[in-house]
Design a protein around this motif. Structure first.
Motif, short mmCIF file in Angstrom:
data_model
loop_
_atom_site.label_atom_id
_atom_site.label_comp_id
_atom_site.label_asym_id
_atom_site.label_seq_id
_atom_site.Cartn_x
_atom_site.Cartn_y
_atom_site.Cartn_z
N CYS A 67 -13.39 3.77 75.54
CA CYS A 67 -14.37 3.23 74.56
C CYS A 67 -14.08 3.64 73.19
CB CYS A 67 -15.56 3.87 75.05
SG CYS A 67 -15.82 5.67 74.70
N HIS A 78 -14.32 7.74 72.52
CA HIS A 78 -13.43 8.59 73.12
C HIS A 78 -11.90 8.01 72.51
CE1 HIS A 78 -16.50 9.57 76.09
NE2 HIS A 78 -16.36 10.52 75.47
N ALA A 88 -10.51 10.20 81.33
CA ALA A 88 -10.99 10.19 80.06
C ALA A 88 -11.82 9.40 79.26
CB ALA A 88 -9.75 9.88 79.19
N CYS A 89 -12.75 8.85 80.23
CA CYS A 89 -13.87 8.03 79.86
C CYS A 89 -14.65 8.27 80.97
CB CYS A 89 -13.74 6.62 79.55
SG CYS A 89 -13.53 6.17 77.73
N MET A 90 -15.94 7.92 80.84
CA MET A 90 -17.12 7.76 81.79
C MET A 90 -17.34 6.51 82.35
SD MET A 90 -18.66 11.18 81.14
CE MET A 90 -20.18 10.85 81.83
N CYS A 103 -19.26 4.54 79.81
CA CYS A 103 -19.03 4.49 78.56
C CYS A 103 -19.21 3.09 77.67
CB CYS A 103 -17.63 5.00 78.30
SG CYS A 103 -17.29 6.75 78.05
ZN LIG Z 1 -15.48 6.76 76.78
#
Ligand SMILES: [Zn+2]
Ligand SMILES: [Zn+2]
Lengths: 355, 355
Positions: free
Chosen positions: A164, A167, A223-225, A228
């Motif tokens: 995203c 991030h 490294a992202c949800m 996101c």
């Molecule tokens: Zn993210």
DNA sequence: GCACAAGTGA
DNA sequence: TCACTTGTGC
């Protein structure tokens, strides 16, 4: 000749599964009029930007700094290739799991692994120990493991998993170690990061298990949800783990694990468990599975119209167009006979969906 | 000499309200040891990036394309200036409201205005008609109205309201009309957009009410949600509306309206109403106001330690540092006697807070 | 670990 | 309009 994402990982599939999927996804059944009014750029409330995800991302396709020895060229035909996530241990009995499963976890870890569902729940950017087992490998260093994230739903499986905007920012702490575009990171000194056909993946060399253990452990971070915005966007994620021949890129085995990157792994795991339980208890209509019902697999035996997608981009475009139409219909249904237009200044006119 | 954000809007305030606020916000009371361990870069789990909001944004401070006639220079001392949001009708009896309040709204509009609380609930990027009344103005064109968004809480009032990374993207539909950095937009042909001291605002010329009406109506839109991550971030917003002399920039009147930009304005308005009702019904301890308790205003009469902030940046830094400490303490309390360290590979070590 | 807030699909 | 999901403060 070498290939990083080889032909058994990216499956070339003219009129097979993919087209079947297209038939299902693009369900325009004798709705040409509907289609027309939908596609009329003046009449309907769509704007191109809604399809912006479909545009090829501004060429981020540069290769990461990779040991020159591993520099590779893809020989893969790109058109209609779709990631595969069927488990396939292969000759080396390639298997994956995440240790320390919930029922035996003493202390609250920032991740939970549900072995039966092969689903990992984890917070963002925590190192999760994946355990790999294999057999019959004379020289582990000739092989490597690749981790590639893909979307689980057929709707989105063709869309590369991208980070995203938030991030992706260089000052985000998750980017202190570089690899800004990569959702999946490996905590391994010899990890190498790849970008091929807009898809980001990471590989680590296969190694022998640590003395006294029977599995090779690799730490992966996310490294992202899953939630996101503008990135994964609440879609379900799979992590495809392949055992590859380092030199040829040939796939020797494959496993896939669903991954949910969220703030409360335990809560969400528990919630899933409860859901599963209650669904079995009441095998009736029960509650509709809220999340992405995913088109009915076989469907009725009746004649089905479908639109042929010539390439993945088109496929994605069509899928997205279809979803937009569905949204449009819903909104039309919802509004039904637009109330006498007010003072024309009171409310914003036809507006795109902002998010 | 002209000024856009004049001295009655940006109030120069050495040891008055601002410092009072600092005293309250920075509540280190004989906790020097605590402070030390907190500030030890090795011991505590903080990283600089947590304070990243404090850094001046990468100079976005370029002036928007503005009619040259309105080009202005700020003569305002910047240090310790804090936005004012006290209502002040001034000589022209400057007043603001949003028409079509909820109780008489027939059809569901994408916004609701609660007149008593002077709070607007609106969806993103919908044109909301603000109605201005004034009197005793010989030549309206000599005046203008400025709309400036600020944070309501004293914690954040010094932080310029900026758009989030997602909505800042050029391809976002909200940016089709430019003004990418601006949260507040005016649907007016002669709107002009300003960026001063990192704060974005928009002005429109004052005009006579439309024939048959007693108010001058201006459509404003909001280009980020209150919840936008990395932007407003769930903080409460005020929209400060000032009546200004166009030539001098002098403020002639001021009103402020709280704005909540959200997906379900009606739901959230209703929720607020219910909350208000139940709070009055049970004036006891009742439920603690979840959102931003905002430091106890007067506090006990005891000797209070405080840290002087020399400038807004420092102020913000301190406030943030304080909040971080609070978080740190809470986390320490929560963990209490860290359980025997596991295999050291199972869990990620000290990690920054990712968001 | 609970409860609230708020975006979102249906 | 309802209910679910899920980030977040406490
Ligand atoms: Zn993210
Ligand atoms: Zn935003």
């Amino acid at each position: 000749m070498t290939s990083s994402l080889d032909s058994s990982l990216l499956l070339f599939s003219p009129d097979d599964e993919v087209l079947e999927q297209v038939k299902v996804d693009i369900g325009f059944q004798n709705l040409s009029q509907d289609w027309d009014s939908y596609m009329d750029p003046v009449e309907h409330p769509l704007k191109e930007h809604q399809l912006s995800e479909l545009e090829p991302a501004p060429a981020e396709a540069k290769e990461e700094p990779t040991p020159p020895a591993q520099k590779q060229v893809s020989v893969q035909p790109v058109a209609n290739s779709v990631p595969v996530l069927d488990g396939w241990p292969g000759v080396h009995q390639f298997q994956v799991t995440v240790r320390r499963r919930p029922e035996q976890a003493g202390r609250q870890l920032p991740y939970v692994y549900s072995a039966d569902g092969a689903k990992l729940y984890t917070d963002m950017m925590v190192a999760v120990p994946f355990s790999f087992t294999y057999s019959g490998v004379a020289d582990p260093s000739a092989l490597r493991i690749r981790a590639l994230p893909i979307y689980r739903e057929s709707h989105h499986i063709q869309t590369p998993v991208r980070r995203c905007a938030i991030h992706r920012e260089p000052q985000d702490p998750s980017n202190d170690t570089g690899h800004m575009m990569h959702v999946v990171r490996a905590d391994h000194h010899h990890a190498s990061y790849h970008v091929e056909q807009e898809r980001c993946s990471v590989t680590v060399p296969l190694e022998a298990p640590e003395p006294g253990t029977d599995h090779y452990q690799v730490l992966f971070k996310f490294a992202c949800m899953n939630t996101c915005v503008g990135g994964i966007n609440r879609r379900r994620l799979m992590l495809v783990l392949t055992l590859e021949e380092r030199a040829s890129g040939r796939t020797l085995g494959r496993q896939a694990v669903e991954v949910k990157v969220c703030r409360c792994p335990h809560r969400d795991w528990r919630a899933d468990e409860k859901r599963k339980g209650s669904e079995q208890a009441q095998p009736k209509a029960s509650k509709r599975p809220r999340r992405e019902p995913s088109p009915p697999p076989p469907s009725n035996g009746q004649q089905q119209l479908y639109v042929v997608a010539d390439d993945p981009a088109m496929y994605r475009y069509l899928v997205e167009a279809r979803e937009s139409l569905l949204r449009y219909r819903r909104s039309v249904l919802a509004e039904q006979a637009p109330p006498a237009p007010l003072s024309r200044q009171d409310t914003a006119p036809v507006k795109p969906e902002y998010r």
